[in-house]
Scaffold this motif. Sequence first.
Motif, PDB file in Angstrom:
ATOM      1  N   GLU A  60       0.884  -1.024  -0.068  1.00  0.00           N
ATOM      2  CA  GLU A  60      -0.214  -0.099   0.149  1.00  0.00           C
ATOM      3  C   GLU A  60       0.876   1.186  -0.028  1.00  0.00           C
ATOM      4  O   GLU A  60       0.604   2.038  -0.697  1.00  0.00           O
ATOM      5  N   ALA A  61       1.955   1.276   0.818  1.00  0.00           N
ATOM      6  CA  ALA A  61       2.889   2.408   0.934  1.00  0.00           C
ATOM      7  C   ALA A  61       3.520   2.812  -0.668  1.00  0.00           C
ATOM      8  O   ALA A  61       3.698   3.765  -1.025  1.00  0.00           O
ATOM      9  N   LEU A  62       3.885   1.502  -1.250  1.00  0.00           N
ATOM     10  CA  LEU A  62       4.565   1.691  -2.300  1.00  0.00           C
ATOM     11  C   LEU A  62       3.610   2.307  -3.587  1.00  0.00           C
ATOM     12  O   LEU A  62       3.932   3.124  -4.233  1.00  0.00           O
ATOM     13  N   TYR A  63       2.343   1.845  -3.379  1.00  0.00           N
ATOM     14  CA  TYR A  63       1.334   2.412  -4.377  1.00  0.00           C
ATOM     15  C   TYR A  63       1.250   3.803  -3.958  1.00  0.00           C
ATOM     16  O   TYR A  63       1.076   4.750  -5.191  1.00  0.00           O
ATOM     17  N   GLU A  64       0.938   3.968  -2.698  1.00  0.00           N
ATOM     18  CA  GLU A  64       0.626   5.684  -2.464  1.00  0.00           C
ATOM     19  C   GLU A  64       2.081   6.551  -3.016  1.00  0.00           C
ATOM     20  O   GLU A  64       1.779   7.441  -3.427  1.00  0.00           O
ATOM     21  N   ARG A  65       3.195   6.083  -2.908  1.00  0.00           N
ATOM     22  CA  ARG A  65       4.285   6.753  -3.352  1.00  0.00           C
ATOM     23  C   ARG A  65       4.139   6.891  -4.899  1.00  0.00           C
ATOM     24  O   ARG A  65       4.734   7.949  -5.310  1.00  0.00           O
ATOM     25  N   LEU A  66       3.993   5.922  -5.601  1.00  0.00           N
ATOM     26  CA  LEU A  66       3.994   5.900  -6.683  1.00  0.00           C
ATOM     27  C   LEU A  66       2.823   6.885  -7.455  1.00  0.00           C
ATOM     28  O   LEU A  66       2.989   7.546  -8.337  1.00  0.00           O
ATOM     29  N   LEU A  67       1.817   6.725  -6.592  1.00  0.00           N
ATOM     30  CA  LEU A  67       0.579   7.808  -7.025  1.00  0.00           C
ATOM     31  C   LEU A  67       0.874   9.053  -6.731  1.00  0.00           C
ATOM     32  O   LEU A  67       0.537   9.979  -7.529  1.00  0.00           O
ATOM     33  N   ALA A  68       1.604   9.361  -6.004  1.00  0.00           N
ATOM     34  CA  ALA A  68       2.139  10.639  -5.337  1.00  0.00           C
ATOM     35  C   ALA A  68       2.950  11.341  -6.407  1.00  0.00           C
ATOM     36  O   ALA A  68       3.141  12.702  -6.633  1.00  0.00           O
ATOM     37  N   LYS A  69       3.932  10.586  -6.880  1.00  0.00           N
ATOM     38  CA  LYS A  69       4.822  10.988  -7.797  1.00  0.00           C
ATOM     39  C   LYS A  69       4.160  11.316  -9.314  1.00  0.00           C
ATOM     40  O   LYS A  69       4.622  12.302  -9.765  1.00  0.00           O
ATOM     41  N   ARG A  70       3.000  10.745  -9.487  1.00  0.00           N
ATOM     42  CA  ARG A  70       1.936  11.335 -10.572  1.00  0.00           C
ATOM     43  C   ARG A  70       1.020  12.411 -10.310  1.00  0.00           C
ATOM     44  O   ARG A  70       0.386  12.642 -10.981  1.00  0.00           O
ATOM     45  N   GLY A  71       1.155  12.804  -8.985  1.00  0.00           N
ATOM     46  CA  GLY A  71       0.348  13.702  -8.682  1.00  0.00           C
ATOM     47  C   GLY A  71      -1.210  13.379  -8.017  1.00  0.00           C
ATOM     48  O   GLY A  71      -2.068  14.389  -8.140  1.00  0.00           O
ATOM     49  N   VAL A  72      -1.142  12.112  -8.141  1.00  0.00           N
ATOM     50  CA  VAL A  72      -2.726  11.677  -7.517  1.00  0.00           C
ATOM     51  C   VAL A  72      -2.699  11.456  -6.214  1.00  0.00           C
ATOM     52  O   VAL A  72      -1.801  11.110  -5.337  1.00  0.00           O
ATOM     53  N   VAL A  73      -3.649  12.331  -5.390  1.00  0.00           N
ATOM     54  CA  VAL A  73      -3.957  12.375  -4.157  1.00  0.00           C
ATOM     55  C   VAL A  73      -4.558  11.169  -3.437  1.00  0.00           C
ATOM     56  O   VAL A  73      -5.611  10.778  -4.165  1.00  0.00           O
TER      57      VAL A  73
END
Length: 75
Positions: A60-73
Motif C-alpha cells: 500500500e505504501a509503495l502504491y501511494e508513493r507511486l501515485l504521489a509521484k504522478r500527482g494523484v492524491v
Amino acid sequence: PELICHGKNGFLFDSTDEEDLAEKLRLAVMDETLRNKLRQCAVVTAHQEFSMQLTLNRTEALYERLLAKRGVVTS
C-alpha cells in the motif's frame, strides 16, 4: 537490512567459493543444535519480515508513493 544474519538465521558464503559453501553445509549437517537454532530463528525472521499485514502495508505504501509521484492524491 539483510534478510540473512550470518550464524543467527542462516549462513552467508562466498558464491564463488565452493569450499566455503561446503564448510557451511558441513556445519549445519554435523551440528543438530546449531541447525535447530538456525531454523527457529529463520522462522521468526520470516514471520517478522513477511507477515500478511506487513506485506499489505508495504504494498500500500509503495502504491501511494507511486501515485504521489504522478500527482494523484490518496486519502
